[in-house]
Design an enzyme around this catalytic site. Structure first.
Site, PDB file in Angstrom:
ATOM      1  N   GLY A   1     -47.641 -29.010 -70.436  1.00  0.00           N
ATOM      2  CA  GLY A   1     -48.433 -30.359 -70.780  1.00  0.00           C
ATOM      3  C   GLY A   1     -47.305 -30.938 -69.876  1.00  0.00           C
ATOM      4  O   GLY A   1     -46.201 -31.569 -69.423  1.00  0.00           O
TER       5      GLY A   1
ATOM      6  N   ARG B   1     -51.430 -23.603 -67.819  1.00  0.00           N
ATOM      7  CA  ARG B   1     -50.809 -22.161 -69.319  1.00  0.00           C
ATOM      8  C   ARG B   1     -51.312 -21.423 -69.058  1.00  0.00           C
ATOM      9  O   ARG B   1     -51.931 -21.050 -67.991  1.00  0.00           O
ATOM     10  CB  ARG B   1     -51.882 -23.015 -70.548  1.00  0.00           C
ATOM     11  CG  ARG B   1     -50.430 -24.731 -70.798  1.00  0.00           C
ATOM     12  CD  ARG B   1     -51.717 -25.014 -72.176  1.00  0.00           C
ATOM     13  NE  ARG B   1     -50.409 -25.859 -72.683  1.00  0.00           N
ATOM     14  CZ  ARG B   1     -50.806 -27.160 -72.460  1.00  0.00           C
ATOM     15  NH1 ARG B   1     -52.074 -27.801 -72.098  1.00  0.00           N
ATOM     16  NH2 ARG B   1     -49.997 -28.377 -73.148  1.00  0.00           N
TER      17      ARG B   1
ATOM     18  N   ASP C   1     -41.590 -25.759 -75.833  1.00  0.00           N
ATOM     19  CA  ASP C   1     -41.001 -25.107 -76.213  1.00  0.00           C
ATOM     20  C   ASP C   1     -41.457 -23.801 -75.746  1.00  0.00           C
ATOM     21  O   ASP C   1     -41.099 -23.109 -76.051  1.00  0.00           O
ATOM     22  CB  ASP C   1     -40.744 -25.509 -77.847  1.00  0.00           C
ATOM     23  CG  ASP C   1     -40.318 -26.380 -78.264  1.00  0.00           C
ATOM     24  OD1 ASP C   1     -38.816 -26.572 -78.449  1.00  0.00           O
ATOM     25  OD2 ASP C   1     -40.224 -26.517 -79.689  1.00  0.00           O
TER      26      ASP C   1
ATOM     27  N   THR D   1     -41.670 -33.446 -72.232  1.00  0.00           N
ATOM     28  CA  THR D   1     -43.174 -33.506 -73.185  1.00  0.00           C
ATOM     29  C   THR D   1     -42.463 -35.308 -73.610  1.00  0.00           C
ATOM     30  O   THR D   1     -41.775 -35.745 -73.554  1.00  0.00           O
ATOM     31  CB  THR D   1     -43.003 -32.729 -74.118  1.00  0.00           C
ATOM     32  OG1 THR D   1     -43.551 -33.564 -75.487  1.00  0.00           O
ATOM     33  CG2 THR D   1     -41.159 -32.660 -74.679  1.00  0.00           C
TER      34      THR D   1
ATOM     35  N   ASP E   1     -43.790 -35.982 -75.837  1.00  0.00           N
ATOM     36  CA  ASP E   1     -43.848 -35.486 -77.605  1.00  0.00           C
ATOM     37  C   ASP E   1     -42.670 -35.946 -78.345  1.00  0.00           C
ATOM     38  O   ASP E   1     -42.494 -36.502 -79.718  1.00  0.00           O
ATOM     39  CB  ASP E   1     -44.546 -34.907 -78.057  1.00  0.00           C
ATOM     40  CG  ASP E   1     -46.418 -34.511 -78.214  1.00  0.00           C
ATOM     41  OD1 ASP E   1     -46.656 -35.648 -77.360  1.00  0.00           O
ATOM     42  OD2 ASP E   1     -46.631 -33.774 -78.323  1.00  0.00           O
TER      43      ASP E   1
ATOM     44  N   ASP F   1     -40.255 -33.816 -78.976  1.00  0.00           N
ATOM     45  CA  ASP F   1     -40.388 -32.988 -80.052  1.00  0.00           C
ATOM     46  C   ASP F   1     -39.933 -31.262 -80.119  1.00  0.00           C
ATOM     47  O   ASP F   1     -39.912 -30.625 -80.464  1.00  0.00           O
ATOM     48  CB  ASP F   1     -42.210 -32.254 -80.581  1.00  0.00           C
ATOM     49  CG  ASP F   1     -42.772 -31.865 -79.484  1.00  0.00           C
ATOM     50  OD1 ASP F   1     -42.000 -31.628 -78.669  1.00  0.00           O
ATOM     51  OD2 ASP F   1     -44.003 -31.500 -79.613  1.00  0.00           O
TER      52      ASP F   1
ATOM     53  N   ARG G   1     -48.530 -34.622 -80.952  1.00  0.00           N
ATOM     54  CA  ARG G   1     -49.373 -33.403 -81.955  1.00  0.00           C
ATOM     55  C   ARG G   1     -48.918 -32.707 -82.743  1.00  0.00           C
ATOM     56  O   ARG G   1     -49.743 -33.516 -83.477  1.00  0.00           O
ATOM     57  CB  ARG G   1     -49.925 -32.044 -80.327  1.00  0.00           C
ATOM     58  CG  ARG G   1     -51.287 -31.566 -80.761  1.00  0.00           C
ATOM     59  CD  ARG G   1     -50.984 -30.291 -79.735  1.00  0.00           C
ATOM     60  NE  ARG G   1     -50.158 -30.337 -78.525  1.00  0.00           N
ATOM     61  CZ  ARG G   1     -50.573 -28.894 -77.849  1.00  0.00           C
ATOM     62  NH1 ARG G   1     -50.821 -28.081 -78.409  1.00  0.00           N
ATOM     63  NH2 ARG G   1     -49.358 -28.738 -76.627  1.00  0.00           N
TER      64      ARG G   1
HETATM   65  P1  ADP Z   1     -44.503 -26.558 -73.937  1.00  0.00           P
HETATM   66  O1  ADP Z   1     -44.401 -26.061 -73.042  1.00  0.00           O
HETATM   67  O2  ADP Z   1     -45.701 -27.685 -73.545  1.00  0.00           O
HETATM   68  O3  ADP Z   1     -44.656 -26.343 -75.031  1.00  0.00           O
HETATM   69  P2  ADP Z   1     -47.328 -24.308 -73.910  1.00  0.00           P
HETATM   70  O4  ADP Z   1     -47.061 -24.521 -75.185  1.00  0.00           O
HETATM   71  O5  ADP Z   1     -48.770 -24.453 -73.309  1.00  0.00           O
HETATM   72  O6  ADP Z   1     -46.619 -25.945 -73.315  1.00  0.00           O
HETATM   73  O7  ADP Z   1     -46.481 -23.039 -72.869  1.00  0.00           O
HETATM   74  C1  ADP Z   1     -46.672 -22.983 -71.772  1.00  0.00           C
HETATM   75  C2  ADP Z   1     -46.521 -21.942 -70.845  1.00  0.00           C
HETATM   76  O8  ADP Z   1     -45.620 -21.338 -71.462  1.00  0.00           O
HETATM   77  C3  ADP Z   1     -47.736 -21.113 -71.548  1.00  0.00           C
HETATM   78  O9  ADP Z   1     -49.093 -21.117 -71.215  1.00  0.00           O
HETATM   79  C4  ADP Z   1     -47.438 -19.757 -71.170  1.00  0.00           C
HETATM   80  O10 ADP Z   1     -47.837 -19.271 -70.190  1.00  0.00           O
HETATM   81  C5  ADP Z   1     -45.627 -19.939 -72.148  1.00  0.00           C
HETATM   82  N1  ADP Z   1     -45.604 -18.963 -72.832  1.00  0.00           N
HETATM   83  C6  ADP Z   1     -45.941 -19.764 -74.175  1.00  0.00           C
HETATM   84  N2  ADP Z   1     -45.513 -19.507 -75.100  1.00  0.00           N
HETATM   85  C7  ADP Z   1     -45.289 -18.391 -74.737  1.00  0.00           C
HETATM   86  C8  ADP Z   1     -44.569 -17.317 -75.046  1.00  0.00           C
HETATM   87  N3  ADP Z   1     -44.162 -16.973 -76.499  1.00  0.00           N
HETATM   88  N4  ADP Z   1     -43.721 -15.904 -74.568  1.00  0.00           N
HETATM   89  C9  ADP Z   1     -43.805 -16.039 -73.242  1.00  0.00           C
HETATM   90  N5  ADP Z   1     -44.292 -17.071 -72.460  1.00  0.00           N
HETATM   91  C10 ADP Z   1     -45.067 -18.412 -73.427  1.00  0.00           C
END
Ligand code: ADP
Length: 348
Positions: free
Chosen positions: A15, A76, A107, A129, A131, A133, A175
């Protein structure tokens, strides 16, 4: 530029958050100061896999510190969750002579950064982020701007709510974290707040908010603001609420609209639901977000220059520090009990 000049990449993932641009600027300028060639990766990890790179010189990051969103675009990327995707990313880094990568995100993005670190690319995460969080840090880039937006919007709602003697039930982002909701409920002088962390506690549930409104009515209050965190009220996350006094709502998904209906039924105050939504993610970053983004972006490059990898930058008790990503991901963040008490003791 010499062939051997080491490259540092920067990408934004997950995000978006106001202040990401300020962080990109700090990463690029610090990297150039330390003798690196700087490259932006467009569209997060997807762009890394696809080789969507742009060279970033000093002037390419001019006039962005004050802008919301991210000049690199964010995405993503499902493919990056698998080893094959990470291998493709690593191959692109090697092709580009990219020794390090600064990942601005949350995360999920840090999990990807950690995987790529283990393949030999020096990855550093910077928490972005709205949030707030991310457990290892007291503060995430974008949080302050988002809360200022909420306060501005709720102040406007308050004017009309007061004029009509209504109750404004306002859903804010967060969230699975009530940090925005709790802070903004205090800052907006709300009568009630509903957050996921407390929703099953009968002293803090919907009936408790109804009781507060009714008590405030007895004290002469004629209009009310109730803040609902996204994790409680968003239609995608909302669930039936356990133990509600009004059995006619039993089994019903209690989203923000249903919460407003419940409040109206049990307080007699005409109640309107407002969902603030993505407006909270946009806008000019606040002073705090610009400064923290600059500090964190700067620190991320210093870590790469010092040979570090698999770290996430954090802010703890006013200082910029860093943690091992895997260790950081194991931590849990809790809501401020002291601030919740302040809310409880002043909102009636
Ligand atoms: P945020 O970084 O805001 O938490 P997401 O959880 O959507 O957002 O993660 C962003 C991107 O990071 C994902 O689309 C993916 O490419 C990568 N990602 C998320 N989780 C994993 C994971 N367990 N292992 C490797 N890459 C990941």
């Amino acid at each position: 530029m010499s062939e051997e000049q080491k490259v540092i990449g920067v990408l934004t993932s997950g995000g978006d958050a106001p202040g990401m641009n300020a962080a990109i600027r700090a990463v690029v300028r610090t990297g150039i100061q330390r003798g690196y060639k700087m490259v932006g990766v467009i569209h997060g990890y997807q762009g890394l896999i696809d080789g969507e790179f742009i060279d970033l010189g000093i002037r390419d990051v001019s006039d962005i510190i004050q802008r919301g969103g991210t000049m690199l675009g964010t995405a993503r990327c499902k493919e990056f969750r698998d080893d094959a995707g990470i291998e493709k990313g690593k191959a692109k880094c090697i092709e580009k002579n990219m020794v390090g990568l600064v990942v601005l995100g949350g995360d999920g993005s840090f999990r990807g950064a950690s995987d790529l670190s283990r393949k030999g690319i020096q990855c550093i995460g910077v928490p972005c982020t709205i949030d707030n969080d991310i457990a290892c840090t007291d503060y995430t880039i974008g949080y302050d701007t988002a809360m200022n937006t909420v306060v501005e919007m709720v102040d406007k709602l308050r004017d009309t709510t007061m004029s009509h003697e209504r109750c404004a039930v306002v859903e804010v982002m967060g969230r699975h974290a009530g940090h925005i909701a709790l802070n903004c409920s205090v800052a907006c002088g709300a009568t009630g707040v509903l957050i996921e962390e407390k929703i099953e506690d009968e002293r803090n549930n919907l009936d408790a908010v109804v009781a507060k409104i009714n008590k405030a009515k007895e004290n002469g209050k004629r209009f009310f603001v109730v803040i609902v965190a996204e994790g409680v009220g968003n239609t995608a996350f909302a669930k039936p609420m356990k133990g509600l006094k009004d059995a006619s709502f039993e089994g019903r998904k209690m989203d923000t609209e249903a919460i407003a209906e419940y409040i109206e039924k049990h307080t007699g105050a005409e109640s309107r639901a407002t969902i603030l939504g993505h407006v909270q993610r946009g806008g000019r970053p606040s002073l705090r977000d610009r400064v923290v983004a600059s500090e964190m972006g700067h620190h991320a490059v210093e870590l790469i220059a010092a040979g570090k990898s698999d770290r996430v930058v954090a802010r703890k008790e006013g200082k910029i520090v860093d943690y091992d990503i895997q260790e950081a991901l194991k931590l849990e963040k809790t809501i401020s009990a002291d601030l919740y008490q302040v809310m409880d003791d002043t909102s009636f």
